[in-house]
Design a protein around this motif. Sequence first.
Motif, short mmCIF file in Angstrom:
data_model
loop_
_atom_site.label_atom_id
_atom_site.label_comp_id
_atom_site.label_asym_id
_atom_site.label_seq_id
_atom_site.Cartn_x
_atom_site.Cartn_y
_atom_site.Cartn_z
N ARG A 58 52.43 65.68 -6.66
CA ARG A 58 51.03 65.97 -6.38
C ARG A 58 50.74 67.45 -6.14
O ARG A 58 49.59 67.87 -6.22
CB ARG A 58 50.56 65.18 -5.16
CG ARG A 58 50.64 63.67 -5.31
CD ARG A 58 50.23 62.99 -4.02
NE ARG A 58 48.87 63.39 -3.62
CZ ARG A 58 48.43 63.37 -2.36
NH1 ARG A 58 49.24 62.99 -1.38
NH2 ARG A 58 47.18 63.72 -2.09
N LYS A 90 41.22 67.80 -6.33
CA LYS A 90 41.13 66.79 -5.28
C LYS A 90 40.77 65.43 -5.86
O LYS A 90 41.35 64.40 -5.48
CB LYS A 90 40.11 67.21 -4.24
CG LYS A 90 40.02 66.27 -3.05
CD LYS A 90 39.04 66.77 -2.02
CE LYS A 90 38.99 65.85 -0.81
NZ LYS A 90 38.02 66.33 0.22
N GLU A 91 39.85 65.42 -6.79
CA GLU A 91 39.44 64.16 -7.43
C GLU A 91 40.61 63.50 -8.15
O GLU A 91 40.73 62.26 -8.17
CB GLU A 91 38.30 64.44 -8.41
CG GLU A 91 37.81 63.22 -9.17
CD GLU A 91 36.75 63.58 -10.20
OE1 GLU A 91 36.56 62.80 -11.15
OE2 GLU A 91 36.11 64.64 -10.04
N ASP A 114 43.63 63.69 -7.26
CA ASP A 114 44.63 63.42 -6.23
C ASP A 114 45.81 64.40 -6.27
O ASP A 114 46.94 64.04 -5.97
CB ASP A 114 45.15 61.98 -6.32
CG ASP A 114 45.82 61.54 -5.02
OD1 ASP A 114 45.39 62.01 -3.95
OD2 ASP A 114 46.78 60.73 -5.08
N ARG A 173 47.28 68.14 -4.72
CA ARG A 173 47.15 68.99 -3.53
C ARG A 173 47.30 70.44 -3.96
O ARG A 173 48.32 70.81 -4.55
CB ARG A 173 48.21 68.63 -2.49
CG ARG A 173 48.12 67.19 -2.01
CD ARG A 173 49.10 66.86 -0.91
NE ARG A 173 50.50 67.01 -1.29
CZ ARG A 173 51.51 66.43 -0.65
NH1 ARG A 173 51.26 65.67 0.40
NH2 ARG A 173 52.75 66.62 -1.05
#
Length: 206
Positions: free
Chosen positions: A102, A120-121, A123, A125
């Motif tokens: 991520r 962010k959408e 997922d 980081r």
Amino acid sequence: MGKSHPQFALTFDDGPHPVDTLQLLEVLDKHQVKATFFWLGENLEKNAALVQAAARAGHQVALHGWTHRPFPLLGTRQLQKDLERTRDLLTDITGIQAADLRDVRPPYGAVVPATLRSLKEWDYRTVLVSSIPLHWVQSIKATVKQVMQHAQGGMILDLHEGQPMGPRIAKITDALLPELKAREFDFVTVDEMWREQDASVGIARV
């Protein structure tokens, strides 16, 4: 209860590189330190054995995009496609599940609000940095001095593999780690820093 040591994340961008990455893995093994590698998708397949070796050794493998183009210059669809392609290739090479891959560091640290919203959408980081020493234009001694002047708990240090910045990177790391160890830092991966310090200094949670 044992003494708590400040956390320090050692990270590398732009690889994997057939020479730099191999030498770095040897130095990190020598010092028994785990690092985080933010790698470019276009470099993965031709250096698959080194990618596997890094993952087996307990280092974190993460995403730096497919190429080194700044994310804001890519269209949203292209960026999503490039990240998925890089993540899927890392999964194929290492066996690490995509859901565990991520962490993304944007090339040059270049982001705009729309980029951050998209990451962010999807997922991911977004991982930024605390310090980038000018190791490509100065001596090993000067680089170590620069890092140590700013070293503190929660720091995410960014160094680089590959031409033109990487030829001395293993020597820099080898000289730097004893100095950092003398400060009694607890070396962690970025993922560990997320989990243990809930997004400490240098990580963008948006």
